[in-house]
Design an enzyme around this catalytic site. Structure first.
Site, mmCIF file in Angstrom:
data_model
loop_
_atom_site.group_PDB
_atom_site.id
_atom_site.type_symbol
_atom_site.label_atom_id
_atom_site.label_comp_id
_atom_site.label_asym_id
_atom_site.label_seq_id
_atom_site.Cartn_x
_atom_site.Cartn_y
_atom_site.Cartn_z
ATOM 1 N N SER A 32 0.812 -1.214 0.000
ATOM 2 C CA SER A 32 0.000 0.000 0.000
ATOM 3 C C SER A 32 0.848 1.268 0.000
ATOM 4 O O SER A 32 1.851 1.380 0.715
ATOM 5 C CB SER A 32 -0.927 0.009 1.213
ATOM 6 N N SER A 34 -0.583 4.041 0.970
ATOM 7 C CA SER A 34 -1.325 4.909 1.877
ATOM 8 C C SER A 34 -0.461 5.542 2.971
ATOM 9 O O SER A 34 -0.528 6.762 3.176
ATOM 10 C CB SER A 34 -2.495 4.131 2.492
ATOM 11 N N LYS A 81 -13.996 -3.962 5.169
ATOM 12 C CA LYS A 81 -14.860 -2.812 4.896
ATOM 13 C C LYS A 81 -16.322 -3.043 5.286
ATOM 14 O O LYS A 81 -17.045 -2.086 5.571
ATOM 15 C CB LYS A 81 -14.782 -2.437 3.411
ATOM 16 N N GLY A 147 -18.738 -5.598 -7.184
ATOM 17 C CA GLY A 147 -18.507 -5.705 -5.751
ATOM 18 C C GLY A 147 -18.749 -4.399 -5.032
ATOM 19 O O GLY A 147 -19.444 -3.494 -5.509
ATOM 20 N N ALA A 149 -16.607 -1.986 -4.421
ATOM 21 C CA ALA A 149 -16.039 -0.841 -5.130
ATOM 22 C C ALA A 149 -16.997 -0.344 -6.205
ATOM 23 O O ALA A 149 -17.075 0.859 -6.477
ATOM 24 C CB ALA A 149 -14.700 -1.217 -5.751
#
Length: 311
Positions: A32, A34, A81, A147, A149
Site C-alpha cells: 500500500s 497509503s 470494509k 462488488g 467498489a
C-alpha cells in the site's frame, strides 16, 4: 464443511515517537502507498503524526488499538470494509448508502465510519477532465464490476456527478442484480442498466465516464470474454470520454487501460482516486481544508513510487 481462513495477526506498531497516530487496517497491504501518502500530508502540515500499517485479519486487535486516546482515526481496506460496520457507533450517509466503510474518524467519544472512496471517484474525474460539460452532458455513466467498489463508483456517478443512467458490466450477472437491488433500496438505483451482451451494448448510447473496478486479468471464461466484448463495444463508439481504472497494483497500465487508450479515451489511473479519497479522509482527521494540503506534492511522491515499480 466450509473451512475458515486462518486469522493473520501482527505485532502492535510502535507509537511512542508520535503525537497522534492512525492505522491502515487490512490484509494483504504490504504494497500500500497509503502510509507514504499520509506522511507527505502530515509533514507538510507540521504534524508529528503517522499512519501505521496494521496488516492483520484480527478484528479484536484492531478494536483494542482504536481505544488509544492519541488515535486520530483509521483507514480500513479489504477484507474489513463490511465487517467493521457492526463495531462502529455511527455511519455517515455515504457509508450507509454504499454499505461499506473505508475511513473511521472520531466524533467526541464515538467512532464514526464513512466512505471517502465515493469522493475519490468523483474528484478523479473533476480534477482531470478538462471539459466535463462536453464529455459528460446527456451521457450515461458506466461501471465495470460487481462488488463493493462498484457500489461506491455508482454512488459517485449518480449522487456526486449527477449521471441519471449507469450501465453495469460484469462477468457475473448475479452480482450485478445484487448491486442493483442494493442501490435501489438505498435510493440511487433507478437508472441502473445491466448490459450483459455485446449486441445489447451496440444498440445503446456511448457513455461519458467509465469506472473499472475489476482486477487486471485476461478474460478466460466465456462470461469474462463477453464482459470484455461489451466493454470494447462501448469504448469503440464515436463519443470518447474518460475512464478511471481503479486497479493500480502492481501496475496502473492494465489491459483495460491499454484498450481504452488505443480506442481514444482519456485514461485516469487509480492512484488519482486513492489521492482524493485520502485527502477527504484527512479533512475528517485533521480538521484542515483540502486546499491546505499538498496535493501536487502528494502526486509527485506517488508517481515516483509507481516509477520504481516499473523498474
Amino acid at each position: 464443511m466450509t473451512m475458515q481462513s486462518p486469522v493473520v495477526t501482527c505485532a502492535d506498531p510502535a507509537i511512542d515517537h508520535l503525537d497522534r497516530h492512525g492505522y491502515l487496517f487490512g490484509y494483504p497491504i504490504a504494497h500500500s502507498l497509503s502510509p507514504l501518502f499520509h506522511q507527505t500530508v502530515y509533514d507538510h502540515l507540521g504534524l508529528r503524526w503517522s499512519q501505521l500499517l496494521l496488516e492483520s485479519t484480527h478484528m479484536s486487535q484492531f478494536l483494542r488499538l482504536l481505544k488509544n486516546p492519541e488515535l486520530y482515526g483509521a483507514s480500513v481496506t479489504m477484507p474489513h470494509k463490511l465487517s467493521i460496520i457492526q463495531h462502529l457507533d455511527d455511519l455517515t450517509p455515504e457509508a450507509r448508502a454504499v454499505g461499506a466503510v473505508n475511513t473511521i474518524f472520531r466524533r467526541g467519544d464515538q467512532f464514526v465510519g464513512t466512505n471517502t472512496d465515493t469522493v475519490g471517484v468523483a474528484e478523479s474525474f473533476f480534477q482531470n477532465v478538462r471539459d466535463p460539460e462536453a464529455i459528460f452532458r446527456c451521457r450515461p455513466g458506466m461501471v465495470i464490476g460487481g462488488g463493493g467498489a462498484a457500489r461506491a463508483a455508482i454512488y459517485a456517478l449518480v449522487q456526486l456527478m449527477h449521471f441519471s443512467t449507469i450501465y453495469l458490466v460484469n462477468r457475473d450477472g448475479s452480482e450485478v442484480e445484487a448491486v442493483i437491488a442494493w442501490c435501489k433500496l438505498q435510493g440511487y438505483g433507478d437508472g441502473l442498466i445491466h448490459v450483459s451482451t455485446a449486441t445489447q451494448a451496440d444498440a445503446l448510447d456511448g457513455p461519458g465516464a467509465i469506472v473499472a473496478c475489476v482486477p487486471n486479468y485476461l478474460p478466460v471464461t466465456e462470461s469474462e470474454k463477453e464482459a470484455r466484448r461489451v466493454t470494447e463495444v462501448f469504448l469503440d463508439k464515436a463519443h470518447k470520454g474518460a475512464i478511471l481504472e481503479m486497479c493500480y497494483h502492481p501496475t496502473p497500465w492494465t489491459e483495460i487501460a491499454a484498450i481504452s487508450h488505443r480506442a481514444g479515451w482519456q485514461v485516469i489511473i487509480g492512484t488519482e482516486a486513492v489521492i482524493y479519497q485520502g485527502l477527504e479522509a484527512n479533512r475528517y482527521w485533521t480538521g484542515r481544508q483540502i486546499s491546505e494540503m499538498p496535493t501536487a506534492r502528494v502526486k509527485e511522491v506517488i508517481a515516483q513510487e509507481l516509477s520504481k515499480a516499473k523498474l
